[in-house]
Write a protein that holds these residues in place. Sequence first.
Motif, PDB file in Angstrom:
ATOM      1  N   ALA A  66       0.984  -1.078   0.037  1.00 30.48           N
ATOM      2  CA  ALA A  66       0.065   0.196  -0.137  1.00 30.48           C
ATOM      3  C   ALA A  66       0.873   1.293  -0.110  1.00 30.48           C
ATOM      4  O   ALA A  66       0.426   2.247  -0.805  1.00 30.48           O
ATOM      5  N   LEU A  67       1.878   1.215   0.751  1.00 32.56           N
ATOM      6  CA  LEU A  67       2.888   2.509   0.772  1.00 32.56           C
ATOM      7  C   LEU A  67       3.439   2.803  -0.610  1.00 32.56           C
ATOM      8  O   LEU A  67       3.440   3.762  -1.040  1.00 32.56           O
ATOM      9  N   LYS A  68       3.819   1.544  -1.301  1.00 32.19           N
ATOM     10  CA  LYS A  68       4.391   1.759  -2.531  1.00 32.19           C
ATOM     11  C   LYS A  68       3.458   2.455  -3.596  1.00 32.19           C
ATOM     12  O   LYS A  68       3.910   3.008  -4.424  1.00 32.19           O
ATOM     13  N   ASN A 103       9.621   5.173   9.161  1.00 30.02           N
ATOM     14  CA  ASN A 103       9.430   4.486   7.834  1.00 30.02           C
ATOM     15  C   ASN A 103       9.745   5.371   6.675  1.00 30.02           C
ATOM     16  O   ASN A 103       9.065   6.586   6.662  1.00 30.02           O
ATOM     17  N   PRO A 104      10.668   5.134   5.854  1.00 29.14           N
ATOM     18  CA  PRO A 104      11.349   6.256   5.259  1.00 29.14           C
ATOM     19  C   PRO A 104       9.992   6.549   3.866  1.00 29.14           C
ATOM     20  O   PRO A 104       9.979   7.546   3.509  1.00 29.14           O
ATOM     21  N   ARG A 108      16.302  12.472  12.535  1.00 28.69           N
ATOM     22  CA  ARG A 108      16.771  11.427  13.461  1.00 28.69           C
ATOM     23  C   ARG A 108      16.999  10.251  12.583  1.00 28.69           C
ATOM     24  O   ARG A 108      17.260   9.089  13.052  1.00 28.69           O
ATOM     25  N   PHE A 109      16.939  10.261  11.177  1.00 26.20           N
ATOM     26  CA  PHE A 109      17.024   9.018  10.305  1.00 26.20           C
ATOM     27  C   PHE A 109      18.596   8.637  10.405  1.00 26.20           C
ATOM     28  O   PHE A 109      19.613   9.567  10.120  1.00 26.20           O
ATOM     29  N   ALA A 148      16.529   3.671   0.727  1.00 28.21           N
ATOM     30  CA  ALA A 148      15.635   4.710   1.934  1.00 28.21           C
ATOM     31  C   ALA A 148      16.422   6.024   1.933  1.00 28.21           C
ATOM     32  O   ALA A 148      15.813   6.849   2.268  1.00 28.21           O
ATOM     33  N   MET A 149      17.839   6.140   1.869  1.00 24.61           N
ATOM     34  CA  MET A 149      18.552   7.220   1.898  1.00 24.61           C
ATOM     35  C   MET A 149      18.042   8.280   0.956  1.00 24.61           C
ATOM     36  O   MET A 149      17.910   9.360   1.215  1.00 24.61           O
TER      37      MET A 149
END
Length: 506
Positions: free
Chosen positions: A74-76, A111-112, A136-137, A147-148
């Motif tokens: 769902a996030l994607k 979550n990124p 804070r990542f 993710a970065m």
Amino acid sequence: MRAAQLALELGRPELAVRLAETAEPLELAADDLMRLAWLRDTLDTGGLWPGPQKVRSFVESAERMRVEGRADRALKSLLTIALTCYWANPDDGTRELVVTEAERLAVPDDNPELTTILALVAPVQRATVVLERIRRFPLEAGGDSAAMLLIGEAGAAVGEFERSTACLSAAAAGLRAQGRLGLLTQALGVYAFNAFYLGSWQQGCTAADEAARLGRETRLGLWPIAADLARATLDAVRGNEDLAEALVAKAEAALVPLGFMPMLALVQQARGIADLAGGRHADAYGQLRRIFDPLDVAYHPFIRCWLIGELAEAAAHSGQQPEARVLLDELAGLAAETGFPYLQAALAYARPLLADDDEAEKFFQAGLATDLATWPFLRARLLLAHGAWLRRRRRVAESRVPLRAAREAFDALGAIPWGERARQELRASGVTSRRRIPETRDQLTPQELQIAGLAAEGLSNREIGQQLYISHRTVAYHLRRIFSKLGITSRSQLHAAVLGLTDATG
């Protein structure tokens, strides 16, 4: 479908097309059908804004996946339309639709993907949450490059350019090693966008050129256009107006037929900076003002936040202070609400320029007391404006200190037009300045500087070519030009010649 998406990340659009066509006649689940639709949009149109109805389709698909316990998918689904939301000026209802569904998902707060969705879709409404999560990542060597990249995009969306760039540099190194050219193009493109505000212009040019080249090779639609516009802004601020306008005209010609108007804000930014550099302040105000006008096709509610300093500079020299003050007051309220880092810095520069004479000194002192170390171009311009203000009030001896500091900062940045203005002000105060001496970085193109840095580290031509995705013969050609420009004859002399000038994104 997963293989097709990976092929797109790797910069192999032809393979992605073949895989998507192979999947199309199969009995696909609802989320795979959505993924197929997204791939078609990406491959056919470069990921252009799909319209509110398509957004609702993605949200409905995400809702079904959430109910089925597939929060990751769902996030994607929501992430696929988040970036277009940032660039398309959708209405508040559409933004809220995406954000509400994203925040219903059972995923960790940090979550990124979730952070990036909130940053791109609702940067004002979720600014506090997004900034806290970005800061804070963890930035760890060998961390998750994708993710970065996401956190880097989120940081750019909310004006946290310093943290964003740190993430993007780390992401680019990992993505380059993994051969994920599609994502590498995105990392380099956002890095180049950030570079103007951070004053890291040479590195930004290198990133922009590589992003444009890779983006065209991998058919990434709008990404190479955005990279060209980032490069145009960087050329403009250094006084290379002809180069800047050539890139801007090419980008504008590509964007207008697509109907993708909000990205015209980057066209106006580049042209406005070029006019500022050329001392055409009335023209600069007209170019930049369009980004602030909700009725203009080039309006962008967030890009305007990063350009209030440039608008104020243009207004102060063209008699447009009253209108610019209204816009400044509006953005001051937004800064208090959001805490956007760059907006707060830009306001510290803009306020004294637009202040009445009896209040200007107070605002100059407040601006100079602000920590602007992260934003050297803003600080140098504030020093120049303060020195000029002092000199015009016959406080000539006082004016020389900020004017000298401004001149040195502009020379270090390569902001040649502003450096010349500082010299003019110093001459008017009775001080003669030495001419600016071109540095090594001025002699090499961005790609030549990148290759020189890698060669100075001891990499062979073949290793450099593998890292930059060019042939070793192309590397050899560039090295011959580099040696000629630097007046050296061997690789052993290269390290000393380019010491300190290697590219952070390499």
